[in-house]
Design a protein around this motif. Sequence first.
Motif, PDB file in Angstrom:
ATOM      1  N   ALA A 116       0.841  -1.198   0.000  1.00  0.00           N
ATOM      2  CA  ALA A 116       0.000   0.000   0.000  1.00  0.00           C
ATOM      3  C   ALA A 116       0.875   1.247   0.000  1.00  0.00           C
ATOM      4  O   ALA A 116       0.465   2.310   0.452  1.00  0.00           O
ATOM      5  N   TYR A 117       2.094   1.125  -0.548  1.00  0.00           N
ATOM      6  CA  TYR A 117       3.011   2.266  -0.556  1.00  0.00           C
ATOM      7  C   TYR A 117       2.453   3.456  -1.310  1.00  0.00           C
ATOM      8  O   TYR A 117       1.932   3.335  -2.414  1.00  0.00           O
ATOM      9  N   ASN A 118       2.512   4.603  -0.706  1.00  0.00           N
ATOM     10  CA  ASN A 118       2.553   5.894  -1.388  1.00  0.00           C
ATOM     11  C   ASN A 118       3.190   6.874  -0.426  1.00  0.00           C
ATOM     12  O   ASN A 118       3.312   6.588   0.766  1.00  0.00           O
ATOM     13  N   ASP A 119       3.635   8.017  -0.908  1.00  0.00           N
ATOM     14  CA  ASP A 119       4.242   8.970   0.011  1.00  0.00           C
ATOM     15  C   ASP A 119       3.302  10.134   0.327  1.00  0.00           C
ATOM     16  O   ASP A 119       3.726  11.174   0.824  1.00  0.00           O
ATOM     17  N   MET A 120       1.997   9.925   0.064  1.00  0.00           N
ATOM     18  CA  MET A 120       0.974  10.828   0.597  1.00  0.00           C
ATOM     19  C   MET A 120       0.733  10.526   2.077  1.00  0.00           C
ATOM     20  O   MET A 120       0.510  11.418   2.896  1.00  0.00           O
ATOM     21  N   LEU A 121       0.796   9.250   2.435  1.00  0.00           N
ATOM     22  CA  LEU A 121       0.605   8.833   3.820  1.00  0.00           C
ATOM     23  C   LEU A 121       1.962   8.710   4.495  1.00  0.00           C
ATOM     24  O   LEU A 121       2.814   7.933   4.060  1.00  0.00           O
ATOM     25  N   SER A 122       2.159   9.465   5.552  1.00  0.00           N
ATOM     26  CA  SER A 122       3.433   9.373   6.279  1.00  0.00           C
ATOM     27  C   SER A 122       3.679   7.954   6.769  1.00  0.00           C
ATOM     28  O   SER A 122       4.822   7.481   6.785  1.00  0.00           O
TER      29      SER A 122
ATOM     30  N   VAL B 103       6.731  -8.212  -6.209  1.00  0.00           N
ATOM     31  CA  VAL B 103       5.595  -7.384  -5.837  1.00  0.00           C
ATOM     32  C   VAL B 103       4.402  -7.868  -6.649  1.00  0.00           C
ATOM     33  O   VAL B 103       4.376  -7.738  -7.878  1.00  0.00           O
ATOM     34  N   ALA B 104       3.440  -8.457  -5.968  1.00  0.00           N
ATOM     35  CA  ALA B 104       2.273  -9.008  -6.653  1.00  0.00           C
ATOM     36  C   ALA B 104       1.340  -7.907  -7.132  1.00  0.00           C
ATOM     37  O   ALA B 104       0.666  -8.041  -8.150  1.00  0.00           O
ATOM     38  N   GLY B 105       1.284  -6.812  -6.363  1.00  0.00           N
ATOM     39  CA  GLY B 105       0.402  -5.725  -6.740  1.00  0.00           C
ATOM     40  C   GLY B 105       0.383  -4.650  -5.688  1.00  0.00           C
ATOM     41  O   GLY B 105       0.863  -4.830  -4.563  1.00  0.00           O
ATOM     42  N   GLY B 106      -0.168  -3.509  -6.061  1.00  0.00           N
ATOM     43  CA  GLY B 106      -0.342  -2.393  -5.134  1.00  0.00           C
ATOM     44  C   GLY B 106      -1.809  -2.148  -4.890  1.00  0.00           C
ATOM     45  O   GLY B 106      -2.666  -2.475  -5.716  1.00  0.00           O
ATOM     46  N   VAL B 107      -2.113  -1.585  -3.739  1.00  0.00           N
ATOM     47  CA  VAL B 107      -3.493  -1.238  -3.400  1.00  0.00           C
ATOM     48  C   VAL B 107      -3.538   0.245  -3.061  1.00  0.00           C
ATOM     49  O   VAL B 107      -2.559   0.825  -2.611  1.00  0.00           O
TER      50      VAL B 107
ATOM     51  N   LEU C  43     -10.611  -5.900  -2.848  1.00  0.00           N
ATOM     52  CA  LEU C  43     -10.694  -6.347  -4.240  1.00  0.00           C
ATOM     53  C   LEU C  43      -9.323  -6.290  -4.910  1.00  0.00           C
ATOM     54  O   LEU C  43      -8.943  -7.202  -5.662  1.00  0.00           O
ATOM     55  N   SER C  44      -8.580  -5.222  -4.637  1.00  0.00           N
ATOM     56  CA  SER C  44      -7.259  -5.069  -5.251  1.00  0.00           C
ATOM     57  C   SER C  44      -6.292  -6.136  -4.759  1.00  0.00           C
ATOM     58  O   SER C  44      -5.453  -6.635  -5.532  1.00  0.00           O
ATOM     59  N   THR C  45      -6.399  -6.496  -3.488  1.00  0.00           N
ATOM     60  CA  THR C  45      -5.560  -7.565  -2.939  1.00  0.00           C
ATOM     61  C   THR C  45      -5.868  -8.886  -3.631  1.00  0.00           C
ATOM     62  O   THR C  45      -4.955  -9.657  -3.974  1.00  0.00           O
ATOM     63  N   ALA C  46      -7.148  -9.135  -3.843  1.00  0.00           N
ATOM     64  CA  ALA C  46      -7.535 -10.366  -4.539  1.00  0.00           C
ATOM     65  C   ALA C  46      -7.005 -10.385  -5.970  1.00  0.00           C
ATOM     66  O   ALA C  46      -6.542 -11.427  -6.459  1.00  0.00           O
ATOM     67  N   VAL C  47      -7.061  -9.250  -6.636  1.00  0.00           N
ATOM     68  CA  VAL C  47      -6.519  -9.169  -7.999  1.00  0.00           C
ATOM     69  C   VAL C  47      -5.020  -9.475  -7.973  1.00  0.00           C
ATOM     70  O   VAL C  47      -4.505 -10.237  -8.810  1.00  0.00           O
TER      71      VAL C  47
ATOM     72  N   GLY D  56      -9.033  -9.158   1.755  1.00  0.00           N
ATOM     73  CA  GLY D  56      -8.594  -9.712   0.476  1.00  0.00           C
ATOM     74  C   GLY D  56      -7.716 -10.930   0.644  1.00  0.00           C
ATOM     75  O   GLY D  56      -7.871 -11.938  -0.058  1.00  0.00           O
ATOM     76  N   ALA D  57      -6.777 -10.858   1.593  1.00  0.00           N
ATOM     77  CA  ALA D  57      -5.854 -11.974   1.810  1.00  0.00           C
ATOM     78  C   ALA D  57      -6.579 -13.234   2.255  1.00  0.00           C
ATOM     79  O   ALA D  57      -6.167 -14.357   1.921  1.00  0.00           O
ATOM     80  N   LEU D  58      -7.670 -13.063   3.020  1.00  0.00           N
ATOM     81  CA  LEU D  58      -8.402 -14.234   3.500  1.00  0.00           C
ATOM     82  C   LEU D  58      -9.027 -15.042   2.373  1.00  0.00           C
ATOM     83  O   LEU D  58      -9.347 -16.225   2.551  1.00  0.00           O
ATOM     84  N   GLN D  59      -9.223 -14.434   1.215  1.00  0.00           N
ATOM     85  CA  GLN D  59      -9.727 -15.203   0.079  1.00  0.00           C
ATOM     86  C   GLN D  59      -8.646 -16.137  -0.472  1.00  0.00           C
ATOM     87  O   GLN D  59      -8.917 -16.980  -1.327  1.00  0.00           O
ATOM     88  N   PHE D  60      -7.439 -15.954   0.035  1.00  0.00           N
ATOM     89  CA  PHE D  60      -6.313 -16.826  -0.294  1.00  0.00           C
ATOM     90  C   PHE D  60      -5.763 -17.405   1.016  1.00  0.00           C
ATOM     91  O   PHE D  60      -4.565 -17.404   1.266  1.00  0.00           O
ATOM     92  N   GLY D  61      -6.694 -17.897   1.820  1.00  0.00           N
ATOM     93  CA  GLY D  61      -6.354 -18.390   3.149  1.00  0.00           C
ATOM     94  C   GLY D  61      -5.473 -19.615   3.145  1.00  0.00           C
ATOM     95  O   GLY D  61      -4.955 -20.002   4.198  1.00  0.00           O
ATOM     96  N   HIS D  62      -5.271 -20.219   1.971  1.00  0.00           N
ATOM     97  CA  HIS D  62      -4.383 -21.383   1.869  1.00  0.00           C
ATOM     98  C   HIS D  62      -2.912 -20.972   1.858  1.00  0.00           C
ATOM     99  O   HIS D  62      -2.027 -21.842   1.909  1.00  0.00           O
ATOM    100  N   LEU D  63      -2.633 -19.657   1.781  1.00  0.00           N
ATOM    101  CA  LEU D  63      -1.251 -19.187   1.726  1.00  0.00           C
ATOM    102  C   LEU D  63      -0.717 -18.854   3.116  1.00  0.00           C
ATOM    103  O   LEU D  63      -1.452 -18.424   3.995  1.00  0.00           O
ATOM    104  N   SER D  64       0.572 -19.011   3.272  1.00  0.00           N
ATOM    105  CA  SER D  64       1.269 -18.467   4.438  1.00  0.00           C
ATOM    106  C   SER D  64       1.318 -16.954   4.264  1.00  0.00           C
ATOM    107  O   SER D  64       1.766 -16.450   3.236  1.00  0.00           O
ATOM    108  N   THR D  65       0.840 -16.213   5.269  1.00  0.00           N
ATOM    109  CA  THR D  65       0.727 -14.755   5.142  1.00  0.00           C
ATOM    110  C   THR D  65       1.175 -14.068   6.424  1.00  0.00           C
ATOM    111  O   THR D  65       0.811 -14.477   7.518  1.00  0.00           O
ATOM    112  N   VAL D  66       1.969 -13.019   6.267  1.00  0.00           N
ATOM    113  CA  VAL D  66       2.434 -12.222   7.391  1.00  0.00           C
ATOM    114  C   VAL D  66       2.157 -10.751   7.073  1.00  0.00           C
ATOM    115  O   VAL D  66       2.406 -10.294   5.948  1.00  0.00           O
ATOM    116  N   PHE D  67       1.637 -10.031   8.051  1.00  0.00           N
ATOM    117  CA  PHE D  67       1.438  -8.587   7.912  1.00  0.00           C
ATOM    118  C   PHE D  67       2.674  -7.863   8.447  1.00  0.00           C
ATOM    119  O   PHE D  67       3.207  -8.236   9.502  1.00  0.00           O
ATOM    120  N   VAL D  68       3.104  -6.854   7.710  1.00  0.00           N
ATOM    121  CA  VAL D  68       4.381  -6.192   8.010  1.00  0.00           C
ATOM    122  C   VAL D  68       4.139  -4.712   8.304  1.00  0.00           C
ATOM    123  O   VAL D  68       3.761  -3.956   7.407  1.00  0.00           O
TER     124      VAL D  68
END
Length: 608
Positions: free
Chosen positions: A77-83, A108-112, A138-142, A168-180
């Motif tokens: 979710a990178y942008n430099d509008m949000l500190s 990088v799979a995608g940006g949201v 929706l963007s995470t799922a894409v 979005g990530a939960l629709q891919f609940g079969h994956l190992s996922t970590v929030f950073v």
Amino acid sequence: MNAPLHTTLARVTQRITDRSSDLRGQYLHTVETSAKAGTQRAGMGCANMAHTTAALPASDKLKIHAEKAPHLGVVTAYNDMLSAHQPYEHYPELLRAHARSLGFSAQVAGGVPAMCDGVTQGAAGMELSLFSRDVIALSTAVALSHNVFDAALMLGVCDKIVPGLFMGALQFGHLSTVFVPAGPMTSGLSNDAKAKVRQQYAQGLVGRDALLESEAAAYHSPGTCTFYGTANSNQMLMEIMGLHLPGSSFVNPGTELREALTRAAMDRAFANTGRTGAPRIRLADIVTEKTIVNGIVGLLATGGSTNHTIHLIAMARAAGILIDWDDFAELSGVIPLLARVYPNGKADVNHFHAAGGMGFLMQELLAHGLLHCDVKTVMGEGLAAYTQEPWLNDGTLAWRPVPSASADTAVLRPVSEPFSADGGLRLLQGNLGRSVVKVSAVAPEHRVVRAPAVVVSDQQDLLALFNAGKLEKDLIAVVRYQGPRANGMPELHKLTPPLAVLQDKGFKVALVTDGRMSGASGKVPAAIHLSPEALADGPIARVQDGDMITLDCERGVLEVEVDAATFAARPVNHPDLGHNGHGTGRELFGLFRQHASTPENGASPLFG
């Protein structure tokens, strides 16, 4: 040592489990059918594989084509509008290099999108804010729909971003996922001093130059805003739900420890694929009914954002788990308030972290049976790892036990000495519907308000009345047509300073609205998220100026004192809301407004 689970937690968890049985079963079936034997890209068509690796270095292509080593997708979710999100700019480079050093690969799979509510407060853009959560889902799922990843890292911090990434990530609940996380900015001008200048500006006592100087001194560098609003409540949630590394939520950006924790997050994501010898741990294994209850407990114990009485419901629903405001209210009755962070106190999240932070909080809750300990996390089985804090031992990341006592009991306390015996979140019910109120920052003498209504259908109208000096009296401001179907349910944080001014003058003041307040809901009692909303012919649409209203936080009552037959006979004349659908991109969100569920069902067009 952990105490036996509190009977209320056990009862509420069982009720949620029973209520969710069918939907949860459907979700887990989808998870099982989505997983592949071996890597997710095993058996992939050659043309598909070529597109996946076309832009990668030759060494990465060899690993991915071999279909043996885990491949990780980064959703940013990178942008430099949000500190808070600016530090993520260089994370992909760091993560790709670290993956290669481990013999794996990452892309990088995608940006949201990630919008800043602080920029859009009181403006038309705020009417896109709540629904940006669902756009992010929706963007995470894409991003993950390419179906070539064995693990994922979610890079996000702020208000709607973490809930959207989570959904979005939960629709891919079969994956190992970590929030950073990326961490909070260092402390600037105190939140208390900032609030005083805002109130002075609302009264015309200082000018715009003084206000801007104050705000810029508070919001001054990369990192999350330091007050305990929705963004920092998100970080607390991800840690107490076992999706962050222990102690990582509130480490400042740009430090060696922050960088070490980011690399370690990738280590855990790869380990949890089950392809490196460690047990496999999928996102769906972590996010269970018990984990969701732990999240609610954390929210109550820290006085977290009221926005999560909407977001957590939508987040749980994405995992096939059904929760409601009765669950929040019942848990609030037994969960003590252990933290005082602005707006519930003068400290900021840096002070909270220094006082013992999440590790001390979870240690206390576990020791008194107020958290489910038998859960999976990104660290493995149980929550023992989360009673430790990270540090650098000669440059190497290590964990050590958190102190047994708080370093500052004005900020963080043990269960034996809470700031209050309950979690400070109340359910209000009556002939106006159902709503929630956060009382952890409201002084006891302000928790019961009986006053005549001042009714408006736009927050700007209330501000105009204040500026004209027409609100110098006891009142309950009824701000309606602010629900998800009316205008996207914007936050009404701009109303906090003028209402606080009136309260400080000695008037009995409260707010009733079908909209939201900021995650930094403050000292004025506010019955928010009122359902049904006005546009759905909710009772709030029948309230008239001068109607006597009782808002009683102690008894959980919200009533308009009008004879039932007279009240029911009043016509409902909806104002023209056509302007809500034009400008600032609002034209694109018509379907979202039409199909949004109620706030108690997550206010989501995805699960309407």
